[in-house]
Write a protein that holds these residues in place. Sequence first.
Motif, PDB file in Angstrom:
ATOM      1  N   MET A 168      42.248  15.846 -20.711  1.00 47.43           N
ATOM      2  CA  MET A 168      41.914  16.030 -22.126  1.00 47.43           C
ATOM      3  C   MET A 168      40.416  16.081 -22.407  1.00 47.43           C
ATOM      4  O   MET A 168      39.939  16.939 -23.152  1.00 47.43           O
ATOM      5  CB  MET A 168      42.545  14.893 -22.938  1.00 47.43           C
ATOM      6  CG  MET A 168      42.308  14.962 -24.434  1.00 47.43           C
ATOM      7  SD  MET A 168      42.975  13.509 -25.274  1.00 47.43           S
ATOM      8  CE  MET A 168      41.693  12.287 -24.900  1.00 47.43           C
ATOM      9  N   ILE A 169      39.658  15.192 -21.821  1.00 50.82           N
ATOM     10  CA  ILE A 169      38.235  15.097 -22.138  1.00 50.82           C
ATOM     11  C   ILE A 169      37.492  16.363 -21.715  1.00 50.82           C
ATOM     12  O   ILE A 169      36.762  16.982 -22.498  1.00 50.82           O
ATOM     13  CB  ILE A 169      37.608  13.858 -21.472  1.00 50.82           C
ATOM     14  CG1 ILE A 169      38.219  12.581 -22.059  1.00 50.82           C
ATOM     15  CG2 ILE A 169      36.095  13.851 -21.645  1.00 50.82           C
ATOM     16  CD1 ILE A 169      37.751  11.307 -21.386  1.00 50.82           C
ATOM     17  N   VAL A 170      37.675  16.766 -20.452  1.00 43.47           N
ATOM     18  CA  VAL A 170      36.984  17.953 -19.936  1.00 43.47           C
ATOM     19  C   VAL A 170      37.425  19.196 -20.695  1.00 43.47           C
ATOM     20  O   VAL A 170      36.603  20.040 -21.072  1.00 43.47           O
ATOM     21  CB  VAL A 170      37.260  18.113 -18.433  1.00 43.47           C
ATOM     22  CG1 VAL A 170      36.681  19.439 -17.934  1.00 43.47           C
ATOM     23  CG2 VAL A 170      36.653  16.959 -17.653  1.00 43.47           C
ATOM     24  N   ALA A 171      38.736  19.329 -20.932  1.00 46.73           N
ATOM     25  CA  ALA A 171      39.261  20.505 -21.623  1.00 46.73           C
ATOM     26  C   ALA A 171      38.710  20.611 -23.045  1.00 46.73           C
ATOM     27  O   ALA A 171      38.340  21.700 -23.504  1.00 46.73           O
ATOM     28  CB  ALA A 171      40.788  20.458 -21.649  1.00 46.73           C
ATOM     29  N   THR A 172      38.636  19.485 -23.745  1.00 43.87           N
ATOM     30  CA  THR A 172      38.168  19.502 -25.133  1.00 43.87           C
ATOM     31  C   THR A 172      36.677  19.778 -25.211  1.00 43.87           C
ATOM     32  O   THR A 172      36.223  20.549 -26.070  1.00 43.87           O
ATOM     33  CB  THR A 172      38.495  18.171 -25.830  1.00 43.87           C
ATOM     34  OG1 THR A 172      39.895  17.893 -25.704  1.00 43.87           O
ATOM     35  CG2 THR A 172      38.139  18.231 -27.296  1.00 43.87           C
ATOM     36  N   THR A 183      34.470  23.116 -37.185  1.00 45.46           N
ATOM     37  CA  THR A 183      33.819  22.131 -38.050  1.00 45.46           C
ATOM     38  C   THR A 183      34.449  20.753 -37.940  1.00 45.46           C
ATOM     39  O   THR A 183      33.956  19.800 -38.521  1.00 45.46           O
ATOM     40  CB  THR A 183      33.890  22.593 -39.515  1.00 45.46           C
ATOM     41  OG1 THR A 183      35.260  22.782 -39.896  1.00 45.46           O
ATOM     42  CG2 THR A 183      33.136  23.911 -39.694  1.00 45.46           C
ATOM     43  N   VAL A 184      35.540  20.646 -37.176  1.00 44.74           N
ATOM     44  CA  VAL A 184      36.223  19.363 -37.023  1.00 44.74           C
ATOM     45  C   VAL A 184      35.457  18.503 -36.028  1.00 44.74           C
ATOM     46  O   VAL A 184      34.973  18.990 -35.004  1.00 44.74           O
ATOM     47  CB  VAL A 184      37.666  19.570 -36.532  1.00 44.74           C
ATOM     48  CG1 VAL A 184      38.386  18.235 -36.368  1.00 44.74           C
ATOM     49  CG2 VAL A 184      38.419  20.456 -37.512  1.00 44.74           C
ATOM     50  N   SER A 185      35.343  17.231 -36.320  1.00 42.96           N
ATOM     51  CA  SER A 185      34.655  16.312 -35.418  1.00 42.96           C
ATOM     52  C   SER A 185      35.394  16.223 -34.085  1.00 42.96           C
ATOM     53  O   SER A 185      36.633  16.209 -34.047  1.00 42.96           O
ATOM     54  CB  SER A 185      34.596  14.920 -36.055  1.00 42.96           C
ATOM     55  OG  SER A 185      34.188  13.953 -35.116  1.00 42.96           O
ATOM     56  N   PRO A 186      34.656  16.170 -32.972  1.00 45.21           N
ATOM     57  CA  PRO A 186      35.301  16.015 -31.660  1.00 45.21           C
ATOM     58  C   PRO A 186      36.184  14.775 -31.596  1.00 45.21           C
ATOM     59  O   PRO A 186      37.212  14.779 -30.918  1.00 45.21           O
ATOM     60  CB  PRO A 186      34.114  15.898 -30.701  1.00 45.21           C
ATOM     61  CG  PRO A 186      33.001  16.593 -31.400  1.00 45.21           C
ATOM     62  CD  PRO A 186      33.212  16.332 -32.856  1.00 45.21           C
ATOM     63  N   VAL A 188      38.022  13.602 -33.952  1.00 45.74           N
ATOM     64  CA  VAL A 188      39.311  13.931 -34.578  1.00 45.74           C
ATOM     65  C   VAL A 188      40.192  14.660 -33.581  1.00 45.74           C
ATOM     66  O   VAL A 188      41.389  14.373 -33.458  1.00 45.74           O
ATOM     67  CB  VAL A 188      39.096  14.796 -35.839  1.00 45.74           C
ATOM     68  CG1 VAL A 188      40.439  15.276 -36.389  1.00 45.74           C
ATOM     69  CG2 VAL A 188      38.335  14.010 -36.893  1.00 45.74           C
ATOM     70  N   ILE A 189      39.612  15.603 -32.854  1.00 44.84           N
ATOM     71  CA  ILE A 189      40.371  16.354 -31.851  1.00 44.84           C
ATOM     72  C   ILE A 189      40.877  15.418 -30.759  1.00 44.84           C
ATOM     73  O   ILE A 189      42.052  15.467 -30.372  1.00 44.84           O
ATOM     74  CB  ILE A 189      39.506  17.471 -31.245  1.00 44.84           C
ATOM     75  CG1 ILE A 189      39.103  18.472 -32.332  1.00 44.84           C
ATOM     76  CG2 ILE A 189      40.243  18.169 -30.120  1.00 44.84           C
ATOM     77  CD1 ILE A 189      38.183  19.562 -31.848  1.00 44.84           C
ATOM     78  N   PHE A 190      39.983  14.564 -30.262  1.00 42.84           N
ATOM     79  CA  PHE A 190      40.391  13.599 -29.245  1.00 42.84           C
ATOM     80  C   PHE A 190      41.523  12.714 -29.758  1.00 42.84           C
ATOM     81  O   PHE A 190      42.486  12.435 -29.046  1.00 42.84           O
ATOM     82  CB  PHE A 190      39.199  12.713 -28.834  1.00 42.84           C
ATOM     83  CG  PHE A 190      38.219  13.396 -27.921  1.00 42.84           C
ATOM     84  CD1 PHE A 190      38.650  14.131 -26.830  1.00 42.84           C
ATOM     85  CD2 PHE A 190      36.858  13.294 -28.149  1.00 42.84           C
ATOM     86  CE1 PHE A 190      37.752  14.762 -25.991  1.00 42.84           C
ATOM     87  CE2 PHE A 190      35.945  13.925 -27.319  1.00 42.84           C
ATOM     88  CZ  PHE A 190      36.392  14.660 -26.231  1.00 42.84           C
ATOM     89  N   GLY A 191      41.389  12.270 -31.005  1.00 41.91           N
ATOM     90  CA  GLY A 191      42.391  11.374 -31.585  1.00 41.91           C
ATOM     91  C   GLY A 191      43.753  12.022 -31.699  1.00 41.91           C
ATOM     92  O   GLY A 191      44.769  11.414 -31.336  1.00 41.91           O
ATOM     93  N   VAL A 192      43.789  13.263 -32.179  1.00 41.70           N
ATOM     94  CA  VAL A 192      45.066  13.978 -32.320  1.00 41.70           C
ATOM     95  C   VAL A 192      45.725  14.193 -30.960  1.00 41.70           C
ATOM     96  O   VAL A 192      46.928  13.962 -30.781  1.00 41.70           O
ATOM     97  CB  VAL A 192      44.853  15.329 -33.032  1.00 41.70           C
ATOM     98  CG1 VAL A 192      46.130  16.170 -32.995  1.00 41.70           C
ATOM     99  CG2 VAL A 192      44.423  15.106 -34.480  1.00 41.70           C
ATOM    100  N   LEU A 193      44.923  14.626 -29.985  1.00 43.65           N
ATOM    101  CA  LEU A 193      45.462  14.868 -28.648  1.00 43.65           C
ATOM    102  C   LEU A 193      46.004  13.584 -28.026  1.00 43.65           C
ATOM    103  O   LEU A 193      47.075  13.579 -27.410  1.00 43.65           O
ATOM    104  CB  LEU A 193      44.381  15.465 -27.749  1.00 43.65           C
ATOM    105  CG  LEU A 193      43.922  16.886 -28.087  1.00 43.65           C
ATOM    106  CD1 LEU A 193      42.794  17.310 -27.160  1.00 43.65           C
ATOM    107  CD2 LEU A 193      45.075  17.864 -27.995  1.00 43.65           C
ATOM    108  N   LEU A 194      45.261  12.485 -28.193  1.00 44.18           N
ATOM    109  CA  LEU A 194      45.688  11.219 -27.612  1.00 44.18           C
ATOM    110  C   LEU A 194      46.987  10.721 -28.247  1.00 44.18           C
ATOM    111  O   LEU A 194      47.894  10.254 -27.556  1.00 44.18           O
ATOM    112  CB  LEU A 194      44.582  10.168 -27.776  1.00 44.18           C
ATOM    113  CG  LEU A 194      44.789   8.837 -27.034  1.00 44.18           C
ATOM    114  CD1 LEU A 194      44.913   9.089 -25.534  1.00 44.18           C
ATOM    115  CD2 LEU A 194      43.633   7.892 -27.313  1.00 44.18           C
TER     116      LEU A 194
END
Length: 215
Positions: A168-172, A183-186, A188-194
């Motif tokens: 997840m981390i490398v891909a994001t 424009t979405v905070s990283p 937020v993306i990490f949180g949704v994926l997790l």
Amino acid sequence: MEKRNDNTQGLFTDERPGIRGFVALILFVLIFSGALQNVPVLKALDFNNMVGAFGTIAGAEGNFQGSGGIGSKEGFMVAFAQLPLLMLAMGIVELATANKALLAAKILFTPILRPLLGIPGAAGLTLVSSLNSSDGGAVMTADLFERGYLTENERTIFVGFQFPSSGMIVATVTLLAMAPMLTVSPLVIFGVLLVMKFVAGNFIRVIISRKKRDN
């Protein structure tokens, strides 16, 4: 009742990790989490930086894998290129295990992972690794099962967690670099994926639980 192997090196005994175990656990998490990737000097301890990259052949494009390969020969070259990553990951795991990091993980992560995923805290090291490296997470999960740290059902649930957004981390981070218009905070993306990874793991958990009741 699922059986575990007997070669668990004290994981299911009352042996304590001591300060050394917790220090080893912290270092392990830092190495695989990507937190040190861009930190001056300390970035030498980051897993991706330690893995490095193959050099290019003089006068040619790309590395020894070349380009345009197909079939089983290309598959062999891709698998061969993963050997340094897997060897390094397993070496770090062995070092962490020898310094009782798994025992420390059992104490710290079990109260979190048992209710959230139904897996033991010893899987916490692999969970952190899988967020940064899908290949490292896969080989470490197989190693946990072989050693008896995970039952077959626990392994299945854990794989269900790892599969969505693997690495997840490398891909994001790669996605964000390729799409600066987002424009979405990283975070937020990490949180949704997790969250969705936990949803997937628990979906498998429910299926296994229903299967047990039917039997």
